[in-house]
Enzyme design. Structure first.
Site, mmCIF file in Angstrom:
data_model
loop_
_atom_site.group_PDB
_atom_site.id
_atom_site.type_symbol
_atom_site.label_atom_id
_atom_site.label_comp_id
_atom_site.label_asym_id
_atom_site.label_seq_id
_atom_site.Cartn_x
_atom_site.Cartn_y
_atom_site.Cartn_z
ATOM 1 N N ASP A 31 0.836 -1.203 0.000
ATOM 2 C CA ASP A 31 0.000 0.000 0.000
ATOM 3 C C ASP A 31 0.875 1.258 0.000
ATOM 4 O O ASP A 31 0.529 2.264 -0.614
ATOM 5 C CB ASP A 31 -0.914 0.012 1.229
ATOM 6 N N GLY A 32 2.008 1.190 0.705
ATOM 7 C CA GLY A 32 2.926 2.335 0.762
ATOM 8 C C GLY A 32 3.420 2.705 -0.633
ATOM 9 O O GLY A 32 3.582 3.888 -0.961
ATOM 10 N N ASN A 90 -5.191 8.555 2.084
ATOM 11 C CA ASN A 90 -5.586 7.903 3.346
ATOM 12 C C ASN A 90 -6.049 8.907 4.396
ATOM 13 O O ASN A 90 -7.166 8.871 4.838
ATOM 14 C CB ASN A 90 -4.406 7.133 3.951
ATOM 15 N N GLU A 91 -5.120 9.763 4.825
ATOM 16 C CA GLU A 91 -5.468 10.655 5.928
ATOM 17 C C GLU A 91 -4.443 11.766 6.120
ATOM 18 O O GLU A 91 -3.339 11.723 5.562
ATOM 19 C CB GLU A 91 -5.594 9.894 7.258
ATOM 20 N N ARG A 113 -8.152 18.748 23.331
ATOM 21 C CA ARG A 113 -6.835 18.663 23.968
ATOM 22 C C ARG A 113 -6.454 17.196 24.013
ATOM 23 O O ARG A 113 -7.225 16.379 24.528
ATOM 24 C CB ARG A 113 -6.871 19.187 25.409
ATOM 25 N N ALA A 122 -6.427 10.052 21.748
ATOM 26 C CA ALA A 122 -6.308 10.211 23.200
ATOM 27 C C ALA A 122 -6.658 11.620 23.676
ATOM 28 O O ALA A 122 -5.792 12.371 24.140
ATOM 29 C CB ALA A 122 -4.881 9.846 23.640
HETATM 30 P P1 NAD Z 1 3.809 1.396 6.971
HETATM 31 O O1 NAD Z 1 4.882 0.689 6.240
HETATM 32 O O2 NAD Z 1 3.999 1.761 8.409
HETATM 33 O O3 NAD Z 1 2.481 0.516 6.789
HETATM 34 C C1 NAD Z 1 1.324 0.778 7.395
HETATM 35 C C2 NAD Z 1 0.319 -0.359 7.175
HETATM 36 O O4 NAD Z 1 -0.912 0.251 6.822
HETATM 37 C C3 NAD Z 1 0.642 -1.368 6.076
HETATM 38 O O5 NAD Z 1 0.346 -2.653 6.556
HETATM 39 C C4 NAD Z 1 -0.313 -0.989 4.952
HETATM 40 O O6 NAD Z 1 -0.710 -2.120 4.168
HETATM 41 C C5 NAD Z 1 -1.471 -0.479 5.750
HETATM 42 N N1 NAD Z 1 -2.335 0.433 5.010
HETATM 43 C C6 NAD Z 1 -1.996 1.530 4.290
HETATM 44 N N2 NAD Z 1 -3.087 2.077 3.759
HETATM 45 C C7 NAD Z 1 -4.129 1.319 4.159
HETATM 46 C C8 NAD Z 1 -5.517 1.389 3.961
HETATM 47 N N3 NAD Z 1 -6.065 2.366 3.255
HETATM 48 N N4 NAD Z 1 -6.308 0.445 4.551
HETATM 49 C C9 NAD Z 1 -5.776 -0.549 5.281
HETATM 50 N N5 NAD Z 1 -4.474 -0.664 5.515
HETATM 51 C C10 NAD Z 1 -3.672 0.268 4.962
HETATM 52 O O7 NAD Z 1 3.477 2.750 6.204
HETATM 53 P P2 NAD Z 1 3.099 2.979 4.725
HETATM 54 O O8 NAD Z 1 3.008 1.679 3.998
HETATM 55 O O9 NAD Z 1 3.962 4.061 4.201
HETATM 56 O O10 NAD Z 1 1.612 3.542 4.925
HETATM 57 C C11 NAD Z 1 1.366 4.793 5.510
HETATM 58 C C12 NAD Z 1 0.085 4.624 6.262
HETATM 59 O O11 NAD Z 1 0.354 3.961 7.471
HETATM 60 C C13 NAD Z 1 -0.554 5.911 6.688
HETATM 61 O O12 NAD Z 1 -1.324 6.484 5.671
HETATM 62 C C14 NAD Z 1 -1.387 5.455 7.870
HETATM 63 O O13 NAD Z 1 -2.706 5.143 7.495
HETATM 64 C C15 NAD Z 1 -0.739 4.166 8.308
HETATM 65 N N6 NAD Z 1 -0.383 4.285 9.714
HETATM 66 C C16 NAD Z 1 -1.077 3.541 10.593
HETATM 67 C C17 NAD Z 1 -0.835 3.657 11.943
HETATM 68 C C18 NAD Z 1 -1.638 2.824 12.892
HETATM 69 O O14 NAD Z 1 -2.459 2.023 12.423
HETATM 70 N N7 NAD Z 1 -1.474 2.996 14.183
HETATM 71 C C19 NAD Z 1 0.138 4.527 12.425
HETATM 72 C C20 NAD Z 1 0.856 5.271 11.493
HETATM 73 C C21 NAD Z 1 0.575 5.153 10.125
#
Ligand code: NAD
Length: 263
Positions: free
Chosen positions: A45-46, A122-123, A148, A185
């Site tokens: 996905d990245g 994504n976000e 906060r 949080a």
């Molecule tokens: P990464 O390598 O840390 O992977 C993050 C994971 O999120 C991977 O397993 C990927 O398959 C999954 N992912 C990405 N988009 C997704 C989606 N739309 N639905 C379901 N799973 C999804 O980082 P990356 O691959 O560069 O991806 C960046 C994304 O990581 C950010 O957009 C954010 O959504 C996610 N992220 C998640 C958390 C968390 O769940 N606590 C924290 C930080 C970032």
């Protein structure tokens, strides 16, 4: 048809990228990394998120398809074993395109006239290196609450299964033109109070975040992290643009959710 192929950069993904390039060229398609009609990403996905940002200047003319060389991805949903089938589909059959909503983020600053505009697949998250952030949240021009806590996450429907899900947000079907605001949080006691539930906002309901005192924030747009100083406001809404995915077979969203999280 013009195509581009991107890779996560590991040996397996790079090998697959080369094979796809050769197959498609043999089928008479043109490799064009500047103006592709279709972008095939190999990795996870990245890799697809990166390609989306690399080609976000031509979203109306480019569609994406993702192959995963690791675990099943949300965007990268083709397996390496299916590559030959996929290549034949791309070369020989007119494919269906599905469009998903995007998040528009405009960051405005105290010391600059022009703001910065971003599109997220994504976000967007807002945090601080100092710990707690304090933000007034306005929805559709009206004060809603003062937050906060650790941070805020605004996600698209297709991003609702990513960071948003880890924050307890709902999973939204990408046919809903909407964005979701989820808390990280929040501090809730006799003095500070927020609604606590994730909020889903429809198109044209702009969510404005206005910092109360601190003005330096860590803002992420998908996988990209940036430090922003002197922030006056962060404006989020459903973007006018959409992302386009090439669909060669039915893989309904809820099936993808079940296969990723339940099975
Ligand atoms: P990464 O390598 O840390 O992977 C993050 C994971 O999120 C991977 O397993 C990927 O398959 C999954 N992912 C990405 N988009 C997704 C989606 N739309 N639905 C379901 N799973 C999804 O980082 P990356 O691959 O560069 O991806 C960046 C994304 O990581 C950010 O957009 C954010 O959504 C996610 N992220 C998640 C958390 C968390 O769940 N606590 C924290 C930080 C970032």
């Amino acid at each position: 048809m013009k195509f581009a192929v991107t890779s996560r950069g590991d040996t397996t993904s790079n090998g697959l990228k080369q094979n796809i390039k050769s197959y498609l060229t043999e089928f008479g398609l043109t490799l064009d990394e500047q103006e592709p009609d279709i972008v095939i990403t190999v990795g996870g996905d990245g890799t697809l998120l990166q390609a989306f940002h690399d080609y976000n200047y031509r979203l109306e003319d480019t569609c994406f398809v993702g192959i995963h060389t690791g675990h099943l991805g949300f965007y990268a949903d083709w397996m390496p074993e299916e590559v030959e089938k996929l290549v034949i589909h791309i070369a020989k059959t007119p494919f269906k395109v599905v469009e998903y909503p995007l998040l528009e983020v405009i960051v405005r600053y105290h010391d600059r006239v022009r703001g910065e505009r971003y599109l997220a697949l994504n976000e967007c998250t807002v945090k601080s290196s100092e710990g707690t952030i304090v933000m007034d949240i306005e929805i559709k021009g009206e004060y809603f609450e003062t937050f906060r806590g650790d941070g805020l996450c605004l996600s698209t429907p297709s991003g609702s299964t990513a960071y948003n899900k880890a924050l307890g947000g709902a999973i939204l079907h990408p046919s809903l033109d909407s964005i979701q605001l989820a808390e990280m949080a929040s501090i809730n006691n006799r003095v500070y109070r927020t609604v606590g539930s994730p909020l889903v906002l429809p198109q044209h309901h702009t969510c404005m975040l206005r910092p109360q005192s601190d003005t330096d924030f860590i803002i992420t747009i998908d996988h990209l992290t940036m430090m922003h100083n002197n922030v006056k406001s962060i404006q989020c809404r459903v973007a006018d643009e959409k992302v386009r995915f090439a669909r060669f077979r039915p893989f309904p969203f809820w099936k993808r959710v079940r296969e990723s999280f339940v099975e």
